[in-house]
Design a protein around this motif. Structure first.
Motif, PDB file in Angstrom:
ATOM      1  N   ILE A 111      23.748 -47.871 -28.460  1.00 59.03           N
ATOM      2  CA  ILE A 111      23.908 -46.450 -28.132  1.00 59.03           C
ATOM      3  C   ILE A 111      22.543 -45.791 -28.053  1.00 59.03           C
ATOM      4  O   ILE A 111      22.239 -45.045 -27.111  1.00 59.03           O
ATOM      5  CB  ILE A 111      24.805 -45.760 -29.176  1.00 59.03           C
ATOM      6  N   GLY A 112      21.692 -46.111 -29.027  1.00 52.64           N
ATOM      7  CA  GLY A 112      20.349 -45.566 -29.000  1.00 52.64           C
ATOM      8  C   GLY A 112      19.617 -45.926 -27.714  1.00 52.64           C
ATOM      9  O   GLY A 112      18.952 -45.090 -27.106  1.00 52.64           O
ATOM     10  N   GLN A 113      19.787 -47.194 -27.291  1.00 50.70           N
ATOM     11  CA  GLN A 113      19.143 -47.629 -26.046  1.00 50.70           C
ATOM     12  C   GLN A 113      19.623 -46.819 -24.851  1.00 50.70           C
ATOM     13  O   GLN A 113      18.838 -46.400 -24.011  1.00 50.70           O
ATOM     14  CB  GLN A 113      19.459 -49.104 -25.780  1.00 50.70           C
ATOM     15  N   VAL A 114      20.949 -46.626 -24.784  1.00 56.79           N
ATOM     16  CA  VAL A 114      21.501 -45.920 -23.626  1.00 56.79           C
ATOM     17  C   VAL A 114      21.033 -44.465 -23.626  1.00 56.79           C
ATOM     18  O   VAL A 114      20.675 -43.920 -22.577  1.00 56.79           O
ATOM     19  CB  VAL A 114      23.041 -46.024 -23.617  1.00 56.79           C
ATOM     20  N   LEU A 115      21.003 -43.837 -24.813  1.00 60.65           N
ATOM     21  CA  LEU A 115      20.544 -42.445 -24.863  1.00 60.65           C
ATOM     22  C   LEU A 115      19.071 -42.347 -24.462  1.00 60.65           C
ATOM     23  O   LEU A 115      18.679 -41.442 -23.716  1.00 60.65           O
ATOM     24  CB  LEU A 115      20.764 -41.858 -26.266  1.00 60.65           C
ATOM     25  N   ASP A 116      18.275 -43.315 -24.897  1.00 57.26           N
ATOM     26  CA  ASP A 116      16.873 -43.362 -24.486  1.00 57.26           C
ATOM     27  C   ASP A 116      16.738 -43.480 -22.974  1.00 57.26           C
ATOM     28  O   ASP A 116      15.915 -42.829 -22.338  1.00 57.26           O
ATOM     29  CB  ASP A 116      16.175 -44.574 -25.123  1.00 57.26           C
ATOM     30  N   LEU A 117      17.593 -44.355 -22.450  1.00 56.40           N
ATOM     31  CA  LEU A 117      17.588 -44.595 -21.011  1.00 56.40           C
ATOM     32  C   LEU A 117      17.859 -43.293 -20.255  1.00 56.40           C
ATOM     33  O   LEU A 117      17.224 -42.993 -19.244  1.00 56.40           O
ATOM     34  CB  LEU A 117      18.679 -45.622 -20.712  1.00 56.40           C
ATOM     35  N   MET A 118      18.796 -42.523 -20.774  1.00 51.14           N
ATOM     36  CA  MET A 118      19.125 -41.261 -20.109  1.00 51.14           C
ATOM     37  C   MET A 118      17.921 -40.330 -20.110  1.00 51.14           C
ATOM     38  O   MET A 118      17.628 -39.674 -19.110  1.00 51.14           O
ATOM     39  CB  MET A 118      20.314 -40.608 -20.814  1.00 51.14           C
ATOM     40  N   ARG A 119      17.207 -40.299 -21.221  1.00 48.38           N
ATOM     41  CA  ARG A 119      16.016 -39.447 -21.275  1.00 48.38           C
ATOM     42  C   ARG A 119      14.958 -39.921 -20.282  1.00 48.38           C
ATOM     43  O   ARG A 119      14.292 -39.136 -19.612  1.00 48.38           O
ATOM     44  CB  ARG A 119      15.424 -39.460 -22.686  1.00 48.38           C
ATOM     45  N   GLN A 120      14.825 -41.271 -20.200  1.00 47.99           N
ATOM     46  CA  GLN A 120      13.827 -41.808 -19.269  1.00 47.99           C
ATOM     47  C   GLN A 120      14.170 -41.458 -17.829  1.00 47.99           C
ATOM     48  O   GLN A 120      13.303 -41.137 -17.025  1.00 47.99           O
ATOM     49  CB  GLN A 120      13.732 -43.327 -19.430  1.00 47.99           C
ATOM     50  N   VAL A 121      15.453 -41.528 -17.524  1.00 49.31           N
ATOM     51  CA  VAL A 121      15.888 -41.192 -16.164  1.00 49.31           C
ATOM     52  C   VAL A 121      15.566 -39.728 -15.877  1.00 49.31           C
ATOM     53  O   VAL A 121      15.000 -39.378 -14.836  1.00 49.31           O
ATOM     54  CB  VAL A 121      17.391 -41.458 -16.001  1.00 49.31           C
ATOM     55  N   ARG A 122      15.908 -38.872 -16.832  1.00 44.94           N
ATOM     56  CA  ARG A 122      15.628 -37.443 -16.659  1.00 44.94           C
ATOM     57  C   ARG A 122      14.130 -37.219 -16.489  1.00 44.94           C
ATOM     58  O   ARG A 122      13.695 -36.486 -15.594  1.00 44.94           O
ATOM     59  CB  ARG A 122      16.125 -36.678 -17.881  1.00 44.94           C
ATOM     60  N   ASP A 123      13.328 -37.875 -17.340  1.00 45.62           N
ATOM     61  CA  ASP A 123      11.883 -37.671 -17.282  1.00 45.62           C
ATOM     62  C   ASP A 123      11.295 -38.227 -15.994  1.00 45.62           C
ATOM     63  O   ASP A 123      10.226 -37.806 -15.560  1.00 45.62           O
ATOM     64  CB  ASP A 123      11.210 -38.304 -18.499  1.00 45.62           C
ATOM     65  N   ALA A 124      11.998 -39.184 -15.377  1.00 51.20           N
ATOM     66  CA  ALA A 124      11.549 -39.692 -14.083  1.00 51.20           C
ATOM     67  C   ALA A 124      11.948 -38.743 -12.957  1.00 51.20           C
ATOM     68  O   ALA A 124      11.698 -39.021 -11.785  1.00 51.20           O
ATOM     69  CB  ALA A 124      12.142 -41.082 -13.838  1.00 51.20           C
ATOM     70  N   MET A 182      27.053 -40.481 -15.625  1.00 49.50           N
ATOM     71  CA  MET A 182      27.435 -41.533 -16.562  1.00 49.50           C
ATOM     72  C   MET A 182      28.717 -41.140 -17.270  1.00 49.50           C
ATOM     73  O   MET A 182      28.762 -40.149 -17.990  1.00 49.50           O
ATOM     74  CB  MET A 182      26.322 -41.761 -17.582  1.00 49.50           C
ATOM     75  N   ASP A 183      29.740 -41.956 -17.044  1.00 50.71           N
ATOM     76  CA  ASP A 183      31.067 -41.679 -17.586  1.00 50.71           C
ATOM     77  C   ASP A 183      31.241 -42.469 -18.883  1.00 50.71           C
ATOM     78  O   ASP A 183      31.399 -43.685 -18.842  1.00 50.71           O
ATOM     79  CB  ASP A 183      32.124 -42.066 -16.549  1.00 50.71           C
TER      80      ASP A 183
END
Lengths: 266, 363
Positions: free
Chosen positions: A189-202, A177-178
């Motif tokens: 921003i909060g949503q996108v950061l959450d999304l990144m965590r979800q991707v990692r956790d997946a 993610m650039d």
């Protein structure tokens, strides 16, 4: 290096050198992406972040060095090639088609066609694309409102959500993610950061390129600092401070060779 | 906090879009509704004024036949403009294709001496060859347009302005500036006016002729292709964001070549219709057809900025001028009024298009 499955790198670049004519854009860069992590790549403008990402994703060729992906040396000759291997990139400028809806954007270039002769004529299987989009997004807990509304009718944060969702949908190995939080409001921003965590956790590691230190420290598991085409630091956000990162990016604090050795070859 | 934005907005949107494939906000429909309304108003007005002279099936059949060539051009223009392109050359391609079709048909229908005496011993060969040559030369010009635009990275406006001049010039060179003489009349009598099917309804005799049948089939296929196939999807994607389309691996240049080739092909078919309908190829008409096709598409809601447009809209946009032309003639209004009216409708349609875009992007 070849430790447990958990820490084995999915993608490892070592000794990468990249020249633009006489200009050396990357100097002996080592960079790896490990399973189950968000690795932040930070650096000032011109530090080589984009060049490194472009090298990793097949946009640019590199001059010397080696990239090992999934245990095998690779050389991606196009972004499509990297994508076929499961590496997806969310670009800074989103790269969505504003007049199409979210499903069409998520499947753009990868449309399903209906089975049989109609499919051979190019008829799209819109139901299946819609269903799979809904399923995948639900699985990843990604919220994209109005899946069938034109992107022009969505807010900036929602568009970013679609762009990220597309990458997540197709990435089987790595998501890059650039600057995904640039030009967004606080809530988005909060949503996108959450999304990144979800991707990692997946189970899919994320490479997070950003200028924004608070965002980086909020979400990253590991921080790699680039300066003038070199990796100058690798920080653990749990112990390091934003000041440490900024001084690494700007070179304002003289780093001794010894300390540099210590931070890189940990 | 983070998801509150999404949670707040999701349920109402979901409620508004159950199973619909492309939901739109209220403004999105205004433009095409407006054009349909204009068409309805025109039909009602001419009916009130001229009665059954206007409102009878035979007259509607005339309108449809008259509009057939422009419909083909407007279909091509719709695809081209959705890609954010423009094709100014279609009128000239039409003329060129008509001249080539006529020349080839004459050349292969008999010896020069025979055709001068209106004898066409080999017209069974000459006429199909002529039709094929006309259609293919349209396709050829379209490919030339597409290749020049994508390979030389030139603006479509300039390239097609250039081929507009070239195609017209070549057509005039080939025909020496006059209608091609000695075209086998069978092209018109046996093919153009042939009754493929007919329906007797309410005392009227509807005749389906080849130009009408071909146009109907083309319009239906084009509408389905644009809305339901990958080709249509890529057409929108290229016009909406060409860089994004490239990044996901769509061959944007190849797609653009196909779209301009389609536009040329349809102009070639329209050129052959000249022979089918009038039995000759004229170089002095059709020179404003390019702008007529573009305004038909734009009146029908196709955005010159790309990414938006439908075939149905362009069909309505074609019939507005066609009905106006027919109606003003029957009502014995000075026909020059139609140009004034079409111009006004065009401006209002584009204004609504802009409003629609702004309304959508405001959010």
């Amino acid at each position: 290096m070849d430790g447990s499955q958990m820490t084995a790198p999915v993608l490892r670049a070592s000794g990468i050198n990249k020249y633009f004519g006489p200009v050396r854009a990357l100097t002996d860069v080592d960079f790896e992406v490990r399973r189950g992590e968000i690795v932040a790549l930070i650096g000032d403008n011109g530090a080589g972040k984009s060049t490194l990402i472009n090298v990793l994703t097949g946009v640019l060729p590199f001059d010397t060095g080696e990239i090992v992906f999934d245990g095998r040396p690779v050389r991606f000759d196009s972004p499509q090639d990297a994508r076929r291997h499961g590496i997806e990139t969310v670009y800074q400028d989103l790269a969505i088609a504003p007049h199409l809806d979210a499903v069409a954007n998520i499947f753009l270039g990868r449309e399903y066609r209906v089975p049989g002769p109609l499919g051979a004529l190019g008829f799209l299987d819109r139901k299946r694309m819609r269903r799979e989009t809904e399923e995948q997004l639900a699985r990843l807990k990604v919220r994209v409102p109005g899946l069938q509304r034109r992107m022009t009718t969505l807010s900036g944060g929602q568009r970013q959500g679609v762009a990220v969702a597309r990458a997540v949908m197709w990435a089987s190995k790595v998501v890059i993610m650039d600057e995904p939080t640039a030009a967004l409001g606080v809530a988005q921003i909060g949503q996108v950061l959450d999304l990144m965590r979800q991707v990692r956790d997946a189970g899919i590691p994320v490479v997070f390129i950003s200028h924004n230190m608070p965002h980086v420290f909020e979400v990253a598991d590991r921080i790699v600092v680039l300066r003038l085409g070199q990796v100058v630091q690798e920080l653990d956000p749990k112990t390091a401070t934003i000041d440490d990162a900024v001084s690494g990016m700007t070179g304002s604090v003289g780093m001794t060779a010894a300390r540099r050795e210590a931070t890189i070859d940990r | 906090m983070t998801a509150s934005d999404a949670q707040r907005t999701v349920p109402p949107q979901a409620a508004h879009t159950p199973g619909e494939v492309t939901s739109r906000n209220p403004f999105a429909r205004v433009s095409s509704l407006f054009t349909l309304l204009i068409l309805a108003v025109l039909i009602v007005a001419f009916t009130l004024y001229s009665g059954t002279k206007f409102l009878n099936p035979n007259n509607f059949q005339n309108i449809a036949v008259d509009a057939s060539q422009l419909l083909l051009l407007a279909v091509g223009a719709t695809f081209v403009i959705i890609t954010a392109g423009i094709d100014l050359s279609v009128g000239s391609i039409l003329i060129f294709s008509a001249v080539v079709a006529a020349k080839v048909a004459v050349r292969f229908s008999g010896s020069p001496e025979q055709v001068k005496l209106y004898e066409f011993p080999t017209q069974e060969v000459g006429i199909p060859l002529g039709i094929a040559a006309g259609v293919l030369s349209g396709l050829g010009w379209g490919i030339v347009n597409g290749v020049l635009i994508t390979r030389l990275k030139m603006p479509a406006f300039i390239v097609t302005l250039g081929t507009l001049g070239m195609a017209l010039g070549f057509a005039q060179l080939l025909s020496r500036g006059v209608n091609v003489p000695n075209v086998p009349p069978a092209i018109q009598q046996e093919i153009g006016l042939r009754e493929l099917a007919s329906v007797d309804l309410g005392g009227y005799h509807y005749r389906i002729t080849p130009p009408l049948a071909v146009t109907t089939i083309v319009v239906v296929i084009a509408a389905i292709a644009l809305a339901r196939t990958r080709f249509g999807r890529y057409t929108y994607a290229v016009g909406s964001n060409a860089a994004a389309a490239r990044r996901v691996g769509i061959n944007v240049d190849l797609h653009l070549i196909k779209v301009y080739a389609l536009s040329g092909l349809l102009a070639g078919i329209a050129g052959v219709f000249d022979l089918l309908r009038f039995g000759t190829a004229s170089v002095s008409t059709h020179q404003a057809d390019n702008l007529a096709a573009i305004s038909a598409a734009v009146i029908g809601g196709t955005s010159l900025f790309g990414g938006l447009g439908t075939i149905v809209g362009s069909v309505i946009g074609t019939f507005i001028p066609a009905v106006l032309r027919n109606g003003t003639v029957i009502a014995r209004v000075q026909p020059f009024w139609q140009q004034v009216l079409i111009g006004g409708i065009l401006i209002v349609a584009v204004y609504l298009d802009q409003r629609r875009r702004q309304a959508e992007e405001r959010m």
